[in-house]
Write a protein that holds these residues in place. Sequence first.
Motif, mmCIF file in Angstrom:
data_model
loop_
_atom_site.group_PDB
_atom_site.id
_atom_site.type_symbol
_atom_site.label_atom_id
_atom_site.label_comp_id
_atom_site.label_asym_id
_atom_site.label_seq_id
_atom_site.Cartn_x
_atom_site.Cartn_y
_atom_site.Cartn_z
ATOM 1 N N ASP A 70 0.873 -1.175 0.000
ATOM 2 C CA ASP A 70 0.000 0.000 0.000
ATOM 3 C C ASP A 70 0.910 1.224 0.000
ATOM 4 N N SER A 71 0.365 2.336 -0.471
ATOM 5 C CA SER A 71 1.183 3.505 -0.798
ATOM 6 C C SER A 71 1.522 4.403 0.377
ATOM 7 N N PHE A 86 -3.327 5.809 2.861
ATOM 8 C CA PHE A 86 -4.307 5.445 3.879
ATOM 9 C C PHE A 86 -3.716 5.551 5.292
ATOM 10 N N ASP A 89 -2.911 8.011 -2.750
ATOM 11 C CA ASP A 89 -4.265 8.571 -2.841
ATOM 12 C C ASP A 89 -4.644 9.259 -1.546
ATOM 13 N N CYS A 134 -7.622 8.915 1.158
ATOM 14 C CA CYS A 134 -8.771 8.107 1.565
ATOM 15 C C CYS A 134 -9.586 8.979 2.520
ATOM 16 N N ILE A 165 -6.267 3.837 -7.588
ATOM 17 C CA ILE A 165 -7.278 3.642 -6.533
ATOM 18 C C ILE A 165 -8.471 4.569 -6.755
ATOM 19 N N GLN A 180 -11.630 6.525 -5.710
ATOM 20 C CA GLN A 180 -12.196 7.099 -4.489
ATOM 21 C C GLN A 180 -13.552 7.732 -4.825
ATOM 22 N N GLY A 232 -10.975 2.099 -3.196
ATOM 23 C CA GLY A 232 -10.583 2.524 -1.852
ATOM 24 C C GLY A 232 -11.699 3.314 -1.191
ATOM 25 N N GLY A 233 -11.414 3.792 0.013
ATOM 26 C CA GLY A 233 -12.382 4.626 0.716
ATOM 27 C C GLY A 233 -13.598 3.862 1.210
ATOM 28 N N MET A 272 -9.961 -2.719 -1.188
ATOM 29 C CA MET A 272 -8.991 -2.533 -0.109
ATOM 30 C C MET A 272 -9.636 -2.609 1.275
HETATM 31 N N1 GUN Z 1 -6.587 0.640 2.580
HETATM 32 C C1 GUN Z 1 -7.921 0.607 2.843
HETATM 33 N N2 GUN Z 1 -8.563 1.593 2.170
HETATM 34 C C2 GUN Z 1 -7.628 2.282 1.492
HETATM 35 C C3 GUN Z 1 -7.671 3.428 0.617
HETATM 36 O O1 GUN Z 1 -8.711 4.016 0.337
HETATM 37 N N3 GUN Z 1 -6.474 3.852 0.098
HETATM 38 C C4 GUN Z 1 -5.292 3.221 0.388
HETATM 39 N N4 GUN Z 1 -4.172 3.683 -0.140
HETATM 40 N N5 GUN Z 1 -5.232 2.155 1.213
HETATM 41 C C5 GUN Z 1 -6.382 1.701 1.749
#
Ligand code: GUN
Length: 379
Positions: free
Chosen positions: A99-100, A103, A153, A155, A194, A196, A222-223, A253
């Motif tokens: 994951d970046s 979040f 991103d 979130c 991702i 959103q 995501g989100g 995610m």
């Molecule tokens: N892990 C759970 N939800 C998210 C999200 O919306 N963005 C990222 N980057 N990781 C997540």
Amino acid sequence: MRDVKENAVWYEHIKTCKQSGARLGIVHTPHGSFETPVFMPVGTQATVKTMSPEEVKAMGADIILSNTYHLWLRPGEKIVEKAGGLHKFMNWNGSILTDSGGFQVFSLSDFRKIEEEGVHFKNHLSGEKLFLSPEKAMHIQNSLGSDIMMAFDECPDFNHDYKYIRQSVERTSRWAERCLEAHKNPKTQSIFGIVQGAGYNDLREQSAKDLVSMDFPGYAIGGLSVGEPKHEMYRVLEHVTPLLPANKARYLMGVGSPDALFEGVLRGIDMFDCVLPTRIARNGTCMISEGRVVIKNAKYAEDFGPLDPECSCYCCKNYTRAYLRHLFKADEVFGARLATTHNIHFLIDMMKNIRQAIMEDRLLDYKEEFFEKYGLNKE
Ligand code: GUN
Ligand code: ZN
């Protein structure tokens, strides 16, 4: 459907379930392939807590998730790079998705300031002020060498107003462009975009459209699973998945409860991750074929049967509920290991059964069988 093979990571579609419309596929990465739908165990700090990589592999996992944010802060991505990359550093030669940090900055830091350039926030360990941007998140993930890197991103809180979410979606799209631009190793690593947009259908649509036009090798949604009611999550999924290209992988995610995994698969999702099975295991909660078990409960004190009579994992084959309960009551770490072994095995086995059911065009039947035992109200 045409497979897109020119990327480091690509999705091969095997079949669509005639009864449910769910997808069966294979995702190919530079560190091997994995069948989808898949559940990815979480190894936040370059370890799936309490398990060795050999054990995780033996449970049938071909891909795990790790976190840019945590490895950047400790030990630092340069050390991981010097070790030969994350696979080598942690001795996991299967696929890795990172994951970046987007979040984690939002969920772990009590101070943060979002600007066009990136996010200022405080290190949750030391309080030190830090800055993370799309370029920085790509740079770190390039150093880690994960097979699938996630775009940086925002979130946002599901309950933000329309105007905020619109601006956030637009910024996340601009950040996604910058991620693609900053990516140094497209031959050996792929980025997933991702989507959103919180609960707003039109903003989800805009986000999906923006990202699809950038031609990512895969897409995450995501989100979600951030405290909103489950029917809201399912509504968003129904709206978004049809907008994503059928020949690319789709990743939901932060989802890992059995009911949400089934509902995600039924709506066309291929990949999932969640800390749930490993986190609840460490406090003695197990998912078994008949629902959740809180192993410290007094009623298990003299229960000399296996944790889950239907399970073939190392824990269920060799130990009793009474022994597990004792380990948790005595605060022995072996209890956490056994419960984690079982919970990961349980979800991986469930996903295996889901794939088999898709293959045989009977996913809706399998879902009914599963929840007849598990109980729909136990999550
Ligand atoms: N892990 C759970 N939800 C998210 C999200 O919306 N963005 C990222 N980057 N990781 C997540
Ligand atoms: Zn078991």
